[in-house]
Design a protein around this motif. Structure first.
Motif, PDB file in Angstrom:
ATOM      1  N   ASP A  24     -70.830   3.660   8.761  1.00  0.00           N
ATOM      2  CA  ASP A  24     -69.621   4.138   8.561  1.00  0.00           C
ATOM      3  C   ASP A  24     -69.544   5.098   7.252  1.00  0.00           C
ATOM      4  N   GLY A  25     -69.682   4.408   6.168  1.00  0.00           N
ATOM      5  CA  GLY A  25     -69.133   5.023   5.120  1.00  0.00           C
ATOM      6  C   GLY A  25     -68.679   4.761   4.233  1.00  0.00           C
ATOM      7  N   GLY A  28     -55.611   0.938  11.580  1.00  0.00           N
ATOM      8  CA  GLY A  28     -56.744   0.964  12.917  1.00  0.00           C
ATOM      9  C   GLY A  28     -57.529   0.719  12.409  1.00  0.00           C
ATOM     10  N   ARG A  29     -57.876   0.027  11.803  1.00  0.00           N
ATOM     11  CA  ARG A  29     -59.896  -0.341  11.504  1.00  0.00           C
ATOM     12  C   ARG A  29     -60.138  -0.844  13.148  1.00  0.00           C
ATOM     13  N   GLY A  58     -74.082  -1.714  16.046  1.00  0.00           N
ATOM     14  CA  GLY A  58     -72.401  -1.410  15.976  1.00  0.00           C
ATOM     15  C   GLY A  58     -71.642  -0.678  14.785  1.00  0.00           C
ATOM     16  N   GLY A  59     -70.866  -0.635  14.554  1.00  0.00           N
ATOM     17  CA  GLY A  59     -69.443   0.776  13.541  1.00  0.00           C
ATOM     18  C   GLY A  59     -68.519   0.722  13.764  1.00  0.00           C
ATOM     19  N   VAL A  60     -68.266   0.958  13.269  1.00  0.00           N
ATOM     20  CA  VAL A  60     -66.473   0.272  13.048  1.00  0.00           C
ATOM     21  C   VAL A  60     -65.629   1.408  12.942  1.00  0.00           C
ATOM     22  N   THR A  61     -65.925   2.746  12.307  1.00  0.00           N
ATOM     23  CA  THR A  61     -64.794   3.811  12.114  1.00  0.00           C
ATOM     24  C   THR A  61     -65.501   4.687  13.618  1.00  0.00           C
ATOM     25  N   ALA A  62     -64.531   5.460  13.328  1.00  0.00           N
ATOM     26  CA  ALA A  62     -65.421   6.795  14.622  1.00  0.00           C
ATOM     27  C   ALA A  62     -66.749   7.454  14.184  1.00  0.00           C
ATOM     28  N   ARG A  63     -66.902   7.661  13.146  1.00  0.00           N
ATOM     29  CA  ARG A  63     -68.219   8.296  12.675  1.00  0.00           C
ATOM     30  C   ARG A  63     -68.989   7.085  12.108  1.00  0.00           C
ATOM     31  N   GLY A  64     -68.630   5.942  12.332  1.00  0.00           N
ATOM     32  CA  GLY A  64     -70.132   4.760  12.439  1.00  0.00           C
ATOM     33  C   GLY A  64     -70.286   4.915  14.206  1.00  0.00           C
ATOM     34  N   LEU A  65     -69.528   4.922  15.617  1.00  0.00           N
ATOM     35  CA  LEU A  65     -69.473   4.623  16.477  1.00  0.00           C
ATOM     36  C   LEU A  65     -70.555   5.507  16.835  1.00  0.00           C
TER      37      LEU A  65
END
Length: 443
Positions: A188-189, A340-341, A85-92
């Motif tokens: 995501d941090g 924008g989540r 998974g991943g939500v934020t740009a960093r996480g993706l």
């Protein structure tokens, strides 16, 4: 999941990939192999898994290796996201490479689990069986041609190198997927930069960009959308100058503006209703004006291709510009509620969808069709470029007069496919007739 089941899942996934995947070309076997791995893994994120299977599925449609390579890389990224998974740009970003990056760490984890659990009675005989088969099968295949032909039904050309590589790579990544499921990484941090930019600090620079963009669009509206008529009316202006002189600058503007919007939306204070109103108004106006610039860049590229012919690079760049246009539409949707989540996932998903859509368009066939249509109108055609296109373009090339068709296709030999490497484009290309003695080509 117990270590024994992890090992069994990885072995079965590796075998499925070794049997189904044609590593040397796009083919129908890629998508079933990805689907088999997801079914073995069990619970995955459905959206990303569907995207991965669709991206690998393009191997059954197009023969262009450059396009399938892009789709396969994106498919691997989507498959990794389906696991972690991943939500934020960093996480993706980190999630798209998390599974292959964990492959080496997963091996000692699995070995430790097998030692601690004592191992299933079946683990040792299964591993010994696999090792013996890897040694003796190629020896026996080399000793008898009939036996080698029997193996050839499952292993094209009797080569075991590619299946073994696929078995190891897919088996290791499946183990890594199980490892990450057991110990999910923090992708995501937490935001490290608080919203400390006051309204007075961002309204002026963003507002200045809005005024600049509005002035550019207003003054240049005829130039931006004048098309053929504008080019013909303007003294000394050629199609090349019209399209190339501005396209790359406009592309850079759209990319940089996305960065400005992202930074402003992330850092701007939105504590009061007035703050939120200003943010919606200015970022919304900037996005709308950027959409106009995206449209103008596409118009320039279309005019250039109409005049000078379509190429793979031009179509690919135009697709990227279309994706940027969709990204701005998503930014506008996120700005309505200042939430924008979901935005980063939607933009990445739109990118995956753009690749699948490009494969559905069959770009090299589209390019050949457009260039042939241009030849019918102008009498100008680049036969050398058509010759370099993949088997996707062969049905379109077949519509040329016999002399030109044979000139382009005279040295082309379409590869034979087996059950796992079957491909629609190559199948259609084989149906195109070729002259036994093609005419001499005039370039």
């Amino acid at each position: 999941m117990s270590p024994n089941r992890v090992l069994l899942t990885s072995v079965v996934a590796g075998v499925a990939a070794a049997v189904l995947v044609p590593l040397d070309r796009p083919g129908v076997g890629w998508a079933p192999a990805a689907l088999a791995v997801f079914l073995l893994l069990g619970k995955v994120r459905l959206g990303w898994a569907v995207a991965a299977v669709a991206l690998f599925g393009t191997g059954a449609l197009v023969a262009a290796e450059w396009l399938f390579a892009l789709c396969a890389i994106a498919g691997c990224a989507a498959a990794s996201l389906a696991v972690v998974g991943g939500v934020t740009a960093r996480g993706l970003l980190f999630g798209s490479v998390a599974v292959p990056a964990a492959a080496l760490r997963a091996v000692p984890w699995l070995a430790k689990g097998l030692r601690a659990g004592g191992g299933s009675p079946m683990v040792r005989p299964v591993l010994v069986t696999v090792g013996l088969l890897v040694v003796f099968v190629p020896l026996l295949a080399g000793a008898d041609a009939a036996f080698a032909d029997l193996l050839g039904a499952l292993v094209p050309d009797g080569s075991l190198v590619e299946p073994v590589v696929l078995f190891l790579v897919v088996g290791l990544t499946t183990t890594a997927a199980r490892f990450l499921r057991a110990a999910p990484p923090e992708l995501d941090g937490t935001p490290t930069v608080p919203r400390t930019i006051a309204r007075r600090d961002w309204v002026l620079p963003v507002g200045a960009l809005v005024v600049l963009f509005a002035a550019f669009v207003g003054v240049q509206v005829t130039t931006l959308f004048g098309g053929d008529d504008h080019v013909l009316r303007t003294a000394g202006l050629t199609y090349a100058e019209y399209a190339r002189s501005g396209f790359w600058q406009l592309l850079a503007v759209t990319l940089l503006t996305l960065g400005v919007i992202a930074v402003t939306a992330q850092l701007a204070e939105v504590g009061t209703r007035t703050d939120r109103t200003w943010l919606r108004a200015l970022l919304g106006a900037l996005s709308v004006l950027s959409l106009v610039i995206v449209a103008s860049a596409l118009a320039r590229m279309w005019a250039y291709q109409q005049a000078y012919g379509f190429t793979v690079l031009r179509v690919l760049v135009a697709t990227c510009e279309l994706w940027l246009g969709v990204a701005y539409l998503l930014v506008l949707a996120a700005g309505v509620r200042l939430d924008g989540r979901w935005l980063a996932r939607a933009v990445l998903g739109a990118g995956f969808a753009a690749l699948v859509g490009l494969a559905a368009l069959n770009p090299e066939r589209f390019i050949a069709e457009r260039n042939i249509a241009r030849w019918q109108e102008s009498g100008r055609i680049d036969l050398d470029y058509l010759t370099g296109l993949s088997d996707d373009a062969v049905p379109a090339i077949a519509t040329l007069p016999d002399a030109l068709r044979d000139c382009v296709l005279r040295y082309r030999r379409v590869k034979d496919d087996d059950w796992r490497s079957w491909n629609l484009a190559r199948s259609r290309a084989r149906e195109v007739p070729r002259s036994e003695q093609p005419t001499r080509c005039a370039r």
